[in-house]
Design an enzyme around this catalytic site. Structure first.
Site, PDB file in Angstrom:
ATOM      1  N   LYS A  13       0.829  -1.211   0.000  1.00 10.23           N
ATOM      2  CA  LYS A  13       0.000   0.000   0.000  1.00 10.23           C
ATOM      3  C   LYS A  13       0.864   1.262   0.000  1.00 10.23           C
ATOM      4  CE  LYS A  13      -1.968  -1.086   3.896  1.00 10.23           C
ATOM      5  NZ  LYS A  13      -1.263  -2.354   4.129  1.00 10.23           N
ATOM      6  N   ARG A  88      -9.509   0.804   8.461  1.00  9.12           N
ATOM      7  CA  ARG A  88      -9.080  -0.564   8.769  1.00  9.12           C
ATOM      8  C   ARG A  88     -10.169  -1.343   9.489  1.00  9.12           C
ATOM      9  NH1 ARG A  88      -3.192   0.333   8.572  1.00  9.12           N
ATOM     10  NH2 ARG A  88      -2.078  -1.612   8.899  1.00  9.12           N
ATOM     11  N   ARG A 127      11.658  -5.659   5.086  1.00 10.36           N
ATOM     12  CA  ARG A 127      11.367  -4.237   4.864  1.00 10.36           C
ATOM     13  C   ARG A 127      12.319  -3.403   5.722  1.00 10.36           C
ATOM     14  NH1 ARG A 127       5.366  -1.965   5.479  1.00 10.36           N
ATOM     15  NH2 ARG A 127       5.421  -2.933   7.535  1.00 10.36           N
ATOM     16  N   ARG A 159      11.487  -1.861  11.050  1.00 11.68           N
ATOM     17  CA  ARG A 159      10.440  -1.329  11.911  1.00 11.68           C
ATOM     18  C   ARG A 159      10.287  -2.207  13.132  1.00 11.68           C
ATOM     19  NH1 ARG A 159       5.184   0.140   8.414  1.00 11.68           N
ATOM     20  NH2 ARG A 159       4.159  -1.030  10.078  1.00 11.68           N
ATOM     21  N   ARG A 170      -0.537  -8.814  13.479  1.00  3.69           N
ATOM     22  CA  ARG A 170      -1.042  -7.833  12.507  1.00  3.69           C
ATOM     23  C   ARG A 170      -1.823  -8.519  11.388  1.00  3.69           C
ATOM     24  NH1 ARG A 170       4.319  -5.459  10.966  1.00  3.69           N
ATOM     25  NH2 ARG A 170       3.159  -4.289   9.399  1.00  3.69           N
TER      26      ARG A 170
HETATM   27  P1  ADP Z   1       2.227  -1.852   3.202  1.00  2.15           P
HETATM   28  O1  ADP Z   1       2.194  -0.349   3.198  1.00  2.15           O
HETATM   29  O2  ADP Z   1       1.031  -2.456   2.500  1.00  2.15           O
HETATM   30  O3  ADP Z   1       2.444  -2.438   4.544  1.00  2.15           O
HETATM   31  P2  ADP Z   1       4.826  -1.567   1.885  1.00  2.15           P
HETATM   32  O4  ADP Z   1       4.535  -0.661   0.728  1.00  2.15           O
HETATM   33  O5  ADP Z   1       5.538  -1.015   3.041  1.00  2.15           O
HETATM   34  O6  ADP Z   1       3.458  -2.309   2.328  1.00  2.15           O
HETATM   35  O7  ADP Z   1       5.604  -2.830   1.299  1.00  2.15           O
HETATM   36  C1  ADP Z   1       6.099  -3.854   2.160  1.00  2.15           C
HETATM   37  C2  ADP Z   1       7.509  -4.242   1.736  1.00  2.15           C
HETATM   38  O8  ADP Z   1       7.467  -4.924   0.476  1.00  2.15           O
HETATM   39  C3  ADP Z   1       8.443  -3.055   1.543  1.00  2.15           C
HETATM   40  O9  ADP Z   1       9.743  -3.455   1.944  1.00  2.15           O
HETATM   41  C4  ADP Z   1       8.393  -2.784   0.025  1.00  2.15           C
HETATM   42  O10 ADP Z   1       9.610  -2.228  -0.451  1.00  2.15           O
HETATM   43  C5  ADP Z   1       8.169  -4.191  -0.532  1.00  2.15           C
HETATM   44  N1  ADP Z   1       7.271  -4.214  -1.707  1.00  2.15           N
HETATM   45  C6  ADP Z   1       6.163  -3.470  -1.936  1.00  2.15           C
HETATM   46  N2  ADP Z   1       5.560  -3.806  -3.107  1.00  2.15           N
HETATM   47  C7  ADP Z   1       6.322  -4.809  -3.636  1.00  2.15           C
HETATM   48  C8  ADP Z   1       6.235  -5.598  -4.853  1.00  2.15           C
HETATM   49  N3  ADP Z   1       5.265  -5.422  -5.738  1.00  2.15           N
HETATM   50  N4  ADP Z   1       7.179  -6.537  -5.039  1.00  2.15           N
HETATM   51  C9  ADP Z   1       8.164  -6.721  -4.131  1.00  2.15           C
HETATM   52  N5  ADP Z   1       8.303  -6.025  -2.989  1.00  2.15           N
HETATM   53  C10 ADP Z   1       7.398  -5.071  -2.742  1.00  2.15           C
HETATM   54  P1  ADP Z   2       1.252  -1.994   7.658  1.00  4.08           P
HETATM   55  O1  ADP Z   2       0.321  -1.668   6.519  1.00  4.08           O
HETATM   56  O2  ADP Z   2       2.579  -2.441   7.214  1.00  4.08           O
HETATM   57  O3  ADP Z   2       0.641  -2.906   8.669  1.00  4.08           O
HETATM   58  P2  ADP Z   2       0.881   0.690   8.794  1.00  4.08           P
HETATM   59  O4  ADP Z   2       1.998   1.651   8.769  1.00  4.08           O
HETATM   60  O5  ADP Z   2      -0.288   0.951   7.913  1.00  4.08           O
HETATM   61  O6  ADP Z   2       1.556  -0.697   8.501  1.00  4.08           O
HETATM   62  O7  ADP Z   2       0.328   0.538  10.277  1.00  4.08           O
HETATM   63  C1  ADP Z   2       1.173   0.258  11.357  1.00  4.08           C
HETATM   64  C2  ADP Z   2       0.348   0.107  12.623  1.00  4.08           C
HETATM   65  O8  ADP Z   2      -0.306   1.357  12.930  1.00  4.08           O
HETATM   66  C3  ADP Z   2      -0.786  -0.910  12.546  1.00  4.08           C
HETATM   67  O9  ADP Z   2      -0.349  -2.227  12.856  1.00  4.08           O
HETATM   68  C4  ADP Z   2      -1.763  -0.376  13.601  1.00  4.08           C
HETATM   69  O10 ADP Z   2      -1.337  -0.710  14.912  1.00  4.08           O
HETATM   70  C5  ADP Z   2      -1.620   1.127  13.455  1.00  4.08           C
HETATM   71  N1  ADP Z   2      -2.595   1.673  12.497  1.00  4.08           N
HETATM   72  C6  ADP Z   2      -2.331   2.221  11.274  1.00  4.08           C
HETATM   73  N2  ADP Z   2      -3.466   2.599  10.669  1.00  4.08           N
HETATM   74  C7  ADP Z   2      -4.498   2.266  11.517  1.00  4.08           C
HETATM   75  C8  ADP Z   2      -5.910   2.369  11.445  1.00  4.08           C
HETATM   76  N3  ADP Z   2      -6.525   2.874  10.368  1.00  4.08           N
HETATM   77  N4  ADP Z   2      -6.620   1.920  12.514  1.00  4.08           N
HETATM   78  C9  ADP Z   2      -6.032   1.420  13.593  1.00  4.08           C
HETATM   79  N5  ADP Z   2      -4.707   1.272  13.714  1.00  4.08           N
HETATM   80  C10 ADP Z   2      -3.930   1.685  12.698  1.00  4.08           C
END
Ligand code: ADP
Ligand code: ADP
Ligand code: ZN
Length: 216
Positions: A13, A88, A127, A159, A170
């Site tokens: 995302k 979410r 990541r 992270r 998660r």
């Molecule tokens: P999210 O915001 O959904 O948690 P991220 O954008 O942070 O996901 O992506 C998670 C990890 O995977 C990051 O280290 C990112 O660089 C990598 N990543 C994201 N999209 C792709 C893809 N299409 N192929 C391979 N790695 C990806």
């Molecule tokens: P990822 O997509 O990789 O799980 P995010 O950066 O979106 O990571 O979120 C990290 C953490 O922040 C989540 O695991 C949650 O604890 C909190 N968080 C983020 N967005 C929300 C939301 N919309 N509602 C509740 N908690 C959230």
């Protein structure tokens, strides 16, 4: 265009939102990043959010919705915004709808980034992120030379919540509380599924295609 990016942790995302934000010239709003910024600055919100984030649990709806409300009322969201990681829960989605209705706006598209749990684990465990500006990298798929942030020069880190036991929580929270949003938005008729097993660039192209923006 007012966009939501839906998907499991690690689906991509944030990565796609960064690309889309540059192309569409609308702000990328990540609730996770807003929380992490508050944690870094040790604010009251940061202290509260950290008690949930460190365990892989969701921050309470009321707290999260208020942050998004404040953010989307800012002037730079007039021409649209990209929500990454929000809503979410169904309750968040309903409150978002009320907030947008009140200002005569609506969500135009919801992009659901589809990914298998096994792929997610590999993505999250490798990541790396910038502790200063929040930029995201991947040890294999999006590396940075010497693990130095290309945007601001800081040393990249893993992270705190990208540890196996927190990742498991998660993913469980995602299936229980967030996945029902897929049906919620499907019923509203503005959901599109995009797969993201392929490279970052190809996944972004898939999304642009789904949004009818290919070739921009
Ligand atoms: P999210 O915001 O959904 O948690 P991220 O954008 O942070 O996901 O992506 C998670 C990890 O995977 C990051 O280290 C990112 O660089 C990598 N990543 C994201 N999209 C792709 C893809 N299409 N192929 C391979 N790695 C990806
Ligand atoms: P990822 O997509 O990789 O799980 P995010 O950066 O979106 O990571 O979120 C990290 C953490 O922040 C989540 O695991 C949650 O604890 C909190 N968080 C983020 N967005 C929300 C939301 N919309 N509602 C509740 N908690 C959230
Ligand atoms: Zn940086």
């Amino acid at each position: 265009m007012n966009l939501i990016l839906l998907g499991a942790p690690g689906a991509g995302k944030g990565t796609q939102a960064t690309g889309l934000s540059a192309i569409l010239k609308i702000p990328h709003i990540s609730t996770g990043e807003i929380f992490r910024d508050n944690i870094r600055r040790n604010t009251e919100l940061g202290k509260l959010a950290d008690t949930y984030i460190s365990k892989g649990e969701l921050v309470p709806d009321e707290v999260t919705v208020q942050i998004v409300k404040d953010r989307i009322e800012q002037a730079d969201c007039e021409n649209g915004f990209i929500l990454d990681g929000f809503p979410r829960t169904i309750a968040q989605a309903e409150m978002l709808e009320e907030i947008l209705n009140a200002s005569g706006r609506k969500i135009d598209r919801v992009v659901n980034i589809v990914i298998d749990d096994e792929v997610v684990i590999n993505r999250l465990s490798k990541r790396i992120v910038c502790p200063v500006c929040g930029e995201t990298y991947h040890l294999e798929f999006n590396p940075a030379e010497d693990n130095i942030c290309k945007k601001c020069g800081a040393q990249l880190v893993h992270r705190e919540d990208d540890k196996p036991d927190v990742i498991r929580n998660r993913i469980a929270a995602y299936h229980k509380k967030t996945e029902p949003l897929v049906e919620f938005y499907r019923h509203k008729g503005n959901l599109m599924n995009v797969r993201s097993e392929n490279s970052i660039e190809e996944s972004l192209q898939n999304t642009l295609y789904a949004l009818g923006l290919k070739g921009i």
